[in-house]
Scaffold this motif. Structure first.
Motif, mmCIF file in Angstrom:
data_model
loop_
_atom_site.group_PDB
_atom_site.id
_atom_site.type_symbol
_atom_site.label_atom_id
_atom_site.label_comp_id
_atom_site.label_asym_id
_atom_site.label_seq_id
_atom_site.Cartn_x
_atom_site.Cartn_y
_atom_site.Cartn_z
ATOM 1 N N SER A 48 -9.111 1.197 -4.901
ATOM 2 C CA SER A 48 -9.458 0.168 -3.926
ATOM 3 C C SER A 48 -8.303 -0.816 -3.792
ATOM 4 C CB SER A 48 -10.727 -0.569 -4.364
ATOM 5 O OG SER A 48 -11.112 -1.532 -3.415
ATOM 6 N N ALA A 49 -8.284 -1.513 -2.661
ATOM 7 C CA ALA A 49 -7.273 -2.542 -2.436
ATOM 8 C C ALA A 49 -7.863 -3.645 -1.571
ATOM 9 C CB ALA A 49 -6.025 -1.964 -1.793
ATOM 10 N N GLY A 54 -8.612 -11.499 1.555
ATOM 11 C CA GLY A 54 -9.895 -10.915 1.184
ATOM 12 C C GLY A 54 -10.655 -10.336 2.358
ATOM 13 N N ASN A 55 -10.109 -10.501 3.547
ATOM 14 C CA ASN A 55 -10.814 -10.036 4.740
ATOM 15 C C ASN A 55 -10.695 -8.528 4.961
ATOM 16 O OD1 ASN A 55 -11.640 -12.623 5.377
ATOM 17 N ND2 ASN A 55 -9.879 -13.041 6.689
ATOM 18 N N SER A 56 -9.699 -7.929 4.363
ATOM 19 C CA SER A 56 -9.511 -6.484 4.520
ATOM 20 C C SER A 56 -9.583 -5.806 3.168
ATOM 21 C CB SER A 56 -8.155 -6.188 5.162
ATOM 22 O OG SER A 56 -8.097 -6.708 6.471
ATOM 23 N N THR A 57 -10.344 -4.732 3.126
ATOM 24 C CA THR A 57 -10.461 -3.954 1.897
ATOM 25 C C THR A 57 -10.355 -2.475 2.225
ATOM 26 O OG1 THR A 57 -12.872 -3.889 2.070
ATOM 27 C CG2 THR A 57 -11.925 -5.663 0.739
ATOM 28 N N LYS A 58 -10.059 -1.707 1.211
ATOM 29 C CA LYS A 58 -9.964 -0.260 1.372
ATOM 30 C C LYS A 58 -10.483 0.379 0.098
ATOM 31 C CE LYS A 58 -6.572 1.241 3.747
ATOM 32 N NZ LYS A 58 -5.234 1.644 4.273
ATOM 33 N N TYR A 59 -11.172 1.517 0.254
ATOM 34 C CA TYR A 59 -11.734 2.235 -0.879
ATOM 35 C C TYR A 59 -11.470 3.721 -0.744
ATOM 36 C CZ TYR A 59 -14.507 -2.028 -1.537
ATOM 37 O OH TYR A 59 -14.912 -3.335 -1.731
ATOM 38 N N THR A 60 -11.317 4.376 -1.871
ATOM 39 C CA THR A 60 -11.302 5.821 -1.817
ATOM 40 C C THR A 60 -12.730 6.298 -1.585
ATOM 41 O OG1 THR A 60 -10.475 7.795 -2.942
ATOM 42 C CG2 THR A 60 -11.659 6.201 -4.296
ATOM 43 N N PRO A 100 1.962 -6.548 1.671
ATOM 44 C CA PRO A 100 1.168 -5.967 2.769
ATOM 45 C C PRO A 100 1.964 -4.893 3.513
ATOM 46 C CG PRO A 100 1.139 -8.374 2.825
ATOM 47 C CD PRO A 100 2.190 -7.969 1.833
ATOM 48 N N PRO A 101 1.257 -3.981 4.203
ATOM 49 C CA PRO A 101 -0.192 -3.887 4.408
ATOM 50 C C PRO A 101 -0.891 -3.211 3.240
ATOM 51 C CG PRO A 101 0.891 -2.112 5.542
ATOM 52 C CD PRO A 101 1.993 -2.946 4.937
ATOM 53 N N LEU A 102 -2.200 -3.024 3.356
ATOM 54 C CA LEU A 102 -2.936 -2.313 2.334
ATOM 55 C C LEU A 102 -2.438 -0.881 2.255
ATOM 56 C CD1 LEU A 102 -6.664 -3.448 2.833
ATOM 57 C CD2 LEU A 102 -4.947 -4.329 1.262
ATOM 58 N N VAL A 103 -2.006 -0.502 1.077
ATOM 59 C CA VAL A 103 -1.448 0.829 0.873
ATOM 60 C C VAL A 103 -2.137 1.474 -0.309
ATOM 61 C CG1 VAL A 103 0.785 0.389 1.950
ATOM 62 C CG2 VAL A 103 0.441 -0.237 -0.453
ATOM 63 N N ILE A 104 -1.976 2.792 -0.405
ATOM 64 C CA ILE A 104 -2.752 3.518 -1.414
ATOM 65 C C ILE A 104 -1.907 4.318 -2.391
ATOM 66 C CG2 ILE A 104 -4.685 3.674 0.208
ATOM 67 C CD1 ILE A 104 -4.008 6.635 0.532
ATOM 68 N N MET A 105 -0.601 4.336 -2.215
ATOM 69 C CA MET A 105 0.242 5.111 -3.124
ATOM 70 C C MET A 105 0.765 4.226 -4.237
ATOM 71 S SD MET A 105 -0.051 8.045 -1.917
ATOM 72 C CE MET A 105 1.165 8.905 -2.915
ATOM 73 N N PRO A 106 0.735 4.713 -5.477
ATOM 74 C CA PRO A 106 1.197 3.882 -6.600
ATOM 75 C C PRO A 106 2.616 3.350 -6.418
ATOM 76 C CG PRO A 106 0.014 5.792 -7.436
ATOM 77 C CD PRO A 106 0.175 5.992 -5.959
ATOM 78 N N TYR A 107 3.513 4.149 -5.842
ATOM 79 C CA TYR A 107 4.905 3.721 -5.745
ATOM 80 C C TYR A 107 5.083 2.560 -4.769
ATOM 81 C CZ TYR A 107 5.435 6.200 -1.280
ATOM 82 O OH TYR A 107 5.316 6.623 0.023
ATOM 83 N N GLN A 108 4.052 2.294 -3.980
ATOM 84 C CA GLN A 108 4.125 1.207 -3.011
ATOM 85 C C GLN A 108 3.751 -0.145 -3.616
ATOM 86 O OE1 GLN A 108 1.532 3.399 -0.260
ATOM 87 N NE2 GLN A 108 3.179 3.288 1.272
ATOM 88 N N TYR A 109 3.374 -0.148 -4.879
ATOM 89 C CA TYR A 109 3.033 -1.394 -5.560
ATOM 90 C C TYR A 109 4.165 -1.786 -6.499
ATOM 91 C CZ TYR A 109 -1.665 -1.216 -3.681
ATOM 92 O OH TYR A 109 -2.744 -1.211 -2.818
ATOM 93 N N ASP A 110 4.375 -3.091 -6.614
ATOM 94 C CA ASP A 110 5.528 -3.602 -7.349
ATOM 95 C C ASP A 110 5.211 -3.990 -8.790
ATOM 96 O OD1 ASP A 110 6.086 -5.251 -4.280
ATOM 97 O OD2 ASP A 110 7.223 -3.525 -5.004
ATOM 98 N N TYR A 111 4.003 -4.409 -9.051
ATOM 99 C CA TYR A 111 3.657 -4.932 -10.369
ATOM 100 C C TYR A 111 2.372 -4.259 -10.854
ATOM 101 C CZ TYR A 111 6.857 -8.495 -8.678
ATOM 102 O OH TYR A 111 7.940 -9.144 -8.163
ATOM 103 N N TRP A 112 2.330 -4.025 -12.158
ATOM 104 C CA TRP A 112 1.207 -3.296 -12.744
ATOM 105 C C TRP A 112 0.712 -4.002 -14.005
ATOM 106 C CZ3 TRP A 112 -1.093 1.038 -10.718
ATOM 107 C CH2 TRP A 112 -0.446 1.612 -9.608
ATOM 108 N N GLY A 113 -0.605 -3.940 -14.192
ATOM 109 C CA GLY A 113 -1.197 -4.391 -15.436
ATOM 110 C C GLY A 113 -1.196 -3.264 -16.458
ATOM 111 N N GLN A 114 -1.705 -3.543 -17.634
ATOM 112 C CA GLN A 114 -1.626 -2.593 -18.743
ATOM 113 C C GLN A 114 -2.756 -1.567 -18.743
ATOM 114 O OE1 GLN A 114 -3.236 -5.306 -18.865
ATOM 115 N NE2 GLN A 114 -4.953 -5.021 -20.262
ATOM 116 N N GLY A 115 -3.786 -1.786 -17.960
ATOM 117 C CA GLY A 115 -4.892 -0.837 -17.914
ATOM 118 C C GLY A 115 -6.039 -1.211 -18.835
ATOM 119 N N THR A 116 -7.231 -0.853 -18.408
ATOM 120 C CA THR A 116 -8.432 -1.061 -19.216
ATOM 121 C C THR A 116 -9.275 0.209 -19.124
ATOM 122 O OG1 THR A 116 -10.308 -2.554 -19.622
ATOM 123 C CG2 THR A 116 -9.692 -2.196 -17.315
#
Length: 122
Positions: A48-49, A54-60, A100-116
């Motif tokens: 999801s993104a 907050g006005n735009s969202t996207k889900y698998t 922006p815009p809302l994207v879905i590929m991991p390589y399109q994101y710049d910063y990552w958390g450690q995961g839960t």
């Protein structure tokens, strides 16, 4: 930007969890925020993104109607409410920040958390 995800755990099928991701550092930019997950032996996949406003969202497709993404910019936090969980939702969940815009590929994101880790038992 540093991202800290939390809220994972063990839950029975049909249960709910709420993931949180707190951003720190350069939080002044209007980042989109995304959630991804990675199950053992599988590639990281988009969940999801949400836009900065907050006005735009996207889900698998597999989580539509069950998961809800939201954010509180005053607290630099993004949430993922997960309901009606299924065993196939079991994975490590990562939050990510990007431009922006809302994207879905991991390589399109710049910063990552450690995961839960989210584990859904049948």
């Amino acid at each position: 930007v540093q991202l800290q995800a939390s809220g994972g755990g063990l839950v029975q099928a049909g249960g709910s969890l709420r993931l949180s991701c707190v951003a720190s550092g350069r939080t002044g930019s209007r980042y989109i925020m995304g959630w991804f997950r990675q199950a053992p032996g599988k590639e990281r996949e988009f969940v999801s993104a949400i836009s900065w406003s907050g006005n735009s969202t996207k889900y698998t497709d597999s989580v539509k109607g069950r998961f809800t993404i939201s954010r509180d910019n005053a607290k630099n936090t993004v949430f993922l409410q997960m309901n009606s969980l299924k065993p196939e939702d079991t994975a490590v969940y990562y939050c990510a920040a990007g431009s922006p815009p809302l994207v879905i590929m991991p390589y399109q994101y710049d910063y990552w958390g450690q995961g839960t880790l989210v584990t859904v038992s049948s």
